[in-house]
Design an enzyme around this catalytic site. Structure first.
Site, PDB file in Angstrom:
ATOM      1  N   HIS A  18      45.807  35.586  39.459  1.00  0.00           N
ATOM      2  CA  HIS A  18      44.344  35.648  39.366  1.00  0.00           C
ATOM      3  C   HIS A  18      43.754  34.235  39.348  1.00  0.00           C
ATOM      4  O   HIS A  18      42.801  33.935  40.065  1.00  0.00           O
ATOM      5  CB  HIS A  18      43.972  36.423  38.093  1.00  0.00           C
ATOM      6  CG  HIS A  18      42.498  36.685  37.955  1.00  0.00           C
ATOM      7  ND1 HIS A  18      41.940  37.151  36.785  1.00  0.00           N
ATOM      8  CD2 HIS A  18      41.464  36.541  38.827  1.00  0.00           C
ATOM      9  CE1 HIS A  18      40.632  37.283  36.951  1.00  0.00           C
ATOM     10  NE2 HIS A  18      40.322  36.928  38.178  1.00  0.00           N
ATOM     11  N   GLU A  59      44.131  32.767  42.738  1.00  0.00           N
ATOM     12  CA  GLU A  59      43.117  33.296  43.668  1.00  0.00           C
ATOM     13  C   GLU A  59      41.821  32.494  43.546  1.00  0.00           C
ATOM     14  O   GLU A  59      41.179  32.164  44.542  1.00  0.00           O
ATOM     15  CB  GLU A  59      42.872  34.778  43.347  1.00  0.00           C
ATOM     16  CG  GLU A  59      41.709  35.415  44.096  1.00  0.00           C
ATOM     17  CD  GLU A  59      40.814  36.223  43.181  1.00  0.00           C
ATOM     18  OE1 GLU A  59      39.595  35.970  43.170  1.00  0.00           O
ATOM     19  OE2 GLU A  59      41.332  37.112  42.472  1.00  0.00           O
ATOM     20  N   HIS A  60      41.431  32.163  42.318  1.00  0.00           N
ATOM     21  CA  HIS A  60      40.226  31.350  42.114  1.00  0.00           C
ATOM     22  C   HIS A  60      40.423  29.923  42.628  1.00  0.00           C
ATOM     23  O   HIS A  60      39.539  29.357  43.266  1.00  0.00           O
ATOM     24  CB  HIS A  60      39.887  31.283  40.615  1.00  0.00           C
ATOM     25  CG  HIS A  60      39.157  32.473  40.098  1.00  0.00           C
ATOM     26  ND1 HIS A  60      37.917  32.397  39.525  1.00  0.00           N
ATOM     27  CD2 HIS A  60      39.493  33.798  40.060  1.00  0.00           C
ATOM     28  CE1 HIS A  60      37.520  33.594  39.143  1.00  0.00           C
ATOM     29  NE2 HIS A  60      38.464  34.471  39.453  1.00  0.00           N
ATOM     30  N   GLU A 108      36.254  35.434  32.015  1.00  0.00           N
ATOM     31  CA  GLU A 108      36.198  36.686  32.780  1.00  0.00           C
ATOM     32  C   GLU A 108      37.086  37.738  32.131  1.00  0.00           C
ATOM     33  O   GLU A 108      36.691  38.896  31.964  1.00  0.00           O
ATOM     34  CB  GLU A 108      36.643  36.442  34.228  1.00  0.00           C
ATOM     35  CG  GLU A 108      36.649  37.716  35.059  1.00  0.00           C
ATOM     36  CD  GLU A 108      37.296  37.534  36.425  1.00  0.00           C
ATOM     37  OE1 GLU A 108      37.478  38.554  37.115  1.00  0.00           O
ATOM     38  OE2 GLU A 108      37.624  36.392  36.806  1.00  0.00           O
TER      39      GLU A 108
END
Length: 940
Positions: free
Chosen positions: A103, A106-107, A204
């Site tokens: 994750h 991905e950012h 998040e």
């Protein structure tokens, strides 16, 4: 039907322009599908070899499967006569810990690459493109990077940026610290301020884990598949995220982000050869084949069922505070199972009031709704209940087992199976604007584990096979239930209950983790942290040179809109709008019924009325029979609230309930007969049924806040600014969620007076949703266009940097619509700091600290939304609901083109400047003593 139409203010009908008039119409080749039909298996094209070419008439497309010769990368192209072309690349990502490495990666890959080294090219391309979609997703076992656009040049630009980001990212340490996590002084400029955890993904995931449904679903997956990658949290467990190092991130990229581990998908009417050439030349030609070790082994099968328990935060919005328990039984399907059959079986057992589990679990009012379901490499099936009392847990376990026994004994009614197959037929014919993205998502999991994506698309073949299996063996489905559920020992029974101290424990655990990290620091480490914090802040504060990125020009935007032809007339004294479109033989119907004469004290109940009216039974049908007829004869029938501000007057609006339905053309009389019965003879005498529906509706509202808190904050902030805003808060805001505990009575039309209001809703979340709304001008006002461009420009050039990059929120920005200029933030660790950023954004605009290039980029961004594709079923709906004609749209379009730096500075000062604005503010978030002590805030 006559009475239905007389009860309406207006009707809108959408119908096929050619397929509907010819029942024998079948798949016809189009230029896009014809081009690829000429390819042959074994043919070489730009470094790829064609493996298979398959016409898929069900979905009006032709599929081409290819493999890249050097790397082994897999490729699927779906040629279809659709201008909204899509690209996606997905990589199998299999983390083995809870740090959220896929994750955070991905950012981070989207923060700059070899060819495009500027900071944040992904967000910058949102304003340099006419994309209809841009995003990236991290699933349990793959990461996907999709985009779509209708413009050929734009497609090549975005493809270049995406390929470079995925395969050649910079992965800088400061980007990792910004997007993932970092220890930093609370005030980066003050070395004496306390050290805290910061980071976009860190915040998040704190937000994600404040959603009890998500906590439950995540734990369910982890415990049902405990022995490999599904046993960990791919998105990141908040307190495990600080265990990830920058070096581990780079290593994960090196082992997982390789073409040999990639699957490419393209869709639409653009030529395949151009895509292949660009992908080969810009990325794949620079790699050699590897053997990535990313395969996911099957989960070893348990020899006996297991039980587990998880706690969660109490839900302040729960319909019944004493019923906050969840229980689910989950079964792992380890055999090679026909996924299509499992999907049908699942729907037959669960969906709608005729389903056995609905009758057994929902109607006895033990709980309020079914609980979560998960999906991974191996199929699983989950059945359970949320919103139940603790003393009912054992009873629910027994009911689930008994219901399986009853299904095995009785099977399913033939009419229910037909209704389900009819639903599939409708889904295949319905034309959505994001068909390519839906396809990419649909095939992703199967393809990720080396399944055949083309076989998945042959839906008619699957229906035929299913019918044959039932014909050959009438007990086919019952035998599946015995094998996959009754005799299955790989069963997890998971319960969840609220813990009053849950949030307190989370805060304590984070503080302990923080102190443990701080205690390990030397003085030179602390100095290094301070200096890195200053360095990051300095980079975040600099204006970035994005000239290396490709961009469209404003001249690439079409000067005029495509006209939508509609016919208008009357029927029974009611105005009717008719719009002919290529809908594959589907008819779409809408009708608007006015609420102008509804007494004020009943308004709060309108959304509830809308949610139950089509589910209570009507005419000669009880609610089960009604549901069956709707499934057999329509693509769905629903009623919703509709509040439409007048396009030229801020204090005028239309309020009503909107009827929406669709059907195959052959079933049009049946659909209208159902509507007539719903209107003329609804059943409201079944109090037990009504109670069940009310509880389900309340549970759905309560579940939605943690994911859509920014929408609730924006709706609340707008409440006191316009009559429309007040009504929307009543129909769909926190007022509705709270079930009318505090109904504020006010006179709507002529006496409405805009006023300031700041509202704080304490919520059981560790993060905030913040919004400020300012009353401005309606759609047709000459300043509306400048405010629109200002909102996009301020988001991209100022607020994104302040709220996300510096502030660590997952998102934030400004938008213009409905006469309101609205600021918002999403999953935000800050409150006052974010409100300050909103105000400083206005100062930035008034001071004119932007360039012509900034304005041009904002125009591209605005036009990408204005010109986003409209489905055939929705053509003409803007005119029907709001009276906004093509002529009004074209006039607004010309005003958008004409926006200048002077007009932006002017509207920023006149509408948004201090003393010039009537604004509302709302925050949803954790307890906040500073706000509570401030008398200017209303605390709910």
């Amino acid at each position: 039907m006559q009475q239905l139409m007389q009860a309406s203010n207006g009707l809108s009908l959408g119908k096929s322009s050619f397929q509907g008039h010819n029942p024998s119409w079948r798949f016809r080749s189009t230029p896009a599908t014809e081009r690829v039909l000429q390819y042959q298996a074994g043919q070489k094209i730009h470094g790829f070899t064609v493996k298979e070419v398959v016409a898929v008439p069900d979905l009006f497309l032709t599929a081409v499967k290819l493999t890249h010769d050097n790397t082994g990368a897999q490729y699927l192209h779906a040629a279809r006569d659709d201008k909204n072309n899509l690209f996606s690349v997905q990589l199998r990502t299999t983390p083995m810990d809870n740090t959220g490495v896929p994750h955070i990666l991905e950012h981070t890959v989207l923060c700059g690459s070899e060819k495009y080294p500027c900071r944040d090219p992904f967000f910058k391309m949102l304003n340099r493109s006419l994309s209809t979609f841009m995003n990236a997703f991290t699933a349990s076992d793959f990461t996907m990077y999709p985009f779509s656009t209708q413009n050929g040049k734009d497609f090549q630009n975005l493809l270049s940026v995406y390929l470079d980001a995925v395969f050649f990212p910079c992965l800088g340490e400061l980007d990792f610290r910004q997007e993932g996590w970092r220890l930093e002084n609370e005030n980066p400029s003050d070395p004496t301020s306390p050290l805290v955890f910061k980071g976009v993904v860190f915040n998040e995931m704190k937000g994600a884990f404040s959603d009890n449904e998500q906590v439950y679903a995540q734990y369910l997956q982890n415990k049902l598949y405990p022995d490999h990658t599904y046993g960990v949290v791919s998105g990141g467990e908040p307190l495990a995220i600080p265990d990830l190092s920058w070096e581990q991130l780079k290593h994960f990229h090196a082992t997982h982000y390789h073409p040999s581990n990639a699957r490419f998908f393209t869709y639409g009417d653009m030529p395949l050869e151009q895509h292949l050439k660009q992908i080969h030349e810009e990325a794949l030609s620079k790699f050699e084949r590897t053997e990535p070790d990313t395969a996911v082994p099957n989960q070893p099968h348990w020899d006996r069922p297991r039980e587990d328990h998880v706690t969660c935060s109490p839900d302040a919005m729960a319909p019944d505070a004493s019923k906050q328990n969840t229980l689910c039984m989950s079964y792992l399907i380890t055999d090679t199972f026909e996924g299509f059959t499992l999907s049908l079986l699942s729907s037959l057992m669960i969906s709608g009031p005729n389903a056995p589990f609905y009758k057994a679990l929902i109607e006895p009012k033990i709980g309020t709704d079914f609980s979560s379901v998960v999906g991974t490499k191996e199929a699983s099936f989950s059945i359970g209940l949320q919103g139940m009392a603790e003393e009912d847990i054992e009873k629910v376990k027994q009911i689930i087992i008994q219901t399986f026994d009853e299904i095995i004994a009785n099977g399913f009614e033939e009419e229910r199976i037909e209704a389900l197959l009819h639903k599939i037929e409708i889904q295949m014919k319905h034309q959505s604007t994001s068909f390519g993205l839906s396809l990419a998502s649909y095939i992703a999991s199967c393809w990720n584990h080396d399944g055949d994506p083309v076989q998945l698309l042959k839906i008619s073949d699957r229906v035929t096979q299913f019918r044959q299996a039932l014909k050959d063996n009438p007990r086919f489905l019952q035998e599946k239930v015995v094998h996959y559920f009754k005799d299955n020992t790989h069963r997890l029974t998971l319960s969840m209950s609220p813990d009053e101290a849950y949030l307190e424990k989370q805060v304590k655990a984070e503080e302990e983790k923080l102190q443990k990290n701080i205690q390990a620091l030397s003085e030179s480490d602390k100095k290094d942290i301070y200096e890195k914090g200053l360095e990051l802040l300095s980079i975040q504060s600099k204006t970035q040179d994005a000239s290396c990125l490709p961009a469209l020009k404003v001249s690439d935007i079409e000067p005029t809109i495509a006209v939508t032809r509609v016919e208008t007339g009357t029927a029974g004294g009611v105005p009717v709008q008719y719009c002919e479109q290529p809908t594959n033989g589907m008819v779409y119907f809408r009708a608007m019924c006015s609420l102008n004469s509804l007494p004020e004290d009943l308004r709060l109940y309108v959304p509830l009325f809308c949610s139950v009216i089509t589910k209570m039974g009507c005419g000669g049908l009880d609610y089960r029979q009604q549901d069956q007829q709707m499934e057999l004869k329509t693509g769905g029938m629903s009623i919703s609230t509709s509040v439409n501000p007048d396009y030229s007057n801020m204090d005028m609006y239309e309020q009503g309930v909107l009827l929406s339905s669709s059907c195959l053309e052959r079933n049009l009389p049946d659909m209208f007969h159902l509507w007539s019965d719903i209107f003329n003879s609804p059943h409201f005498d079944d109090e037990e049924r009504l109670r069940v529906l009310v509880m389900m509706s309340a549970q759905e509202l309560a579940n939605g806040i943690s994911n859509s808190g920014h929408m609730y904050a924006m709706t609340r902030a707008a409440r006191n600014l316009t009559p429309t805003g007040e009504l929307q808060e009543t129909f769909g805001g926190m007022e509705q969620v709270r079930g009318g505990r505090t109904v504020v009575k006010s006179d709507h039309e002529p006496n409405f007076k805009p006023c300031q209001m700041k509202t704080f809703f304490p919520m059981p979340f560790p993060i905030n949703f913040v919004s400020e709304c300012i009353r401005t001008v309606p759609f047709t006002h000459e300043d509306c266009a400048s405010l629109n461009i200002l909102a996009r420009m301020m988001t991209a050039k100022y607020l994104h940097g302040e709220i996300r990059e510096k502030g660590g929120a997952y998102g934030g920005g400004a938008r213009m619509g409905g006469g309101l200029f609205t600021f918002y933030s999403y999953r935000d660790p800050n409150t006052v700091q974010t409100l300050s950023a909103f105000r400083k954004g206005v100062d930035w605009a008034i001071s004119g600290q932007f360039t012509q290039q900034d304005i041009n980029e904002a125009k591209l961004s605005v036009f990408s939304a204005v010109d986003s594709p409209v489905a055939p079923s929705d053509k003409g709906m803007g005119r029907f609901l709001s009276g906004i004609t093509d002529e009004l749209k074209q006039a607004h379009r010309e005003r958008l083109f004409a926006v200048t730096d002077k007009s932006i500075v002017d509207v920023a000062g006149r509408y948004l400047g201090i003393g010039q604005r009537t604004c509302g503010v709302a925050i949803l978030g954790p307890e906040n003593d500073t706000i509570k002590k401030d008398p200017s805030w209303v605390v709910k």
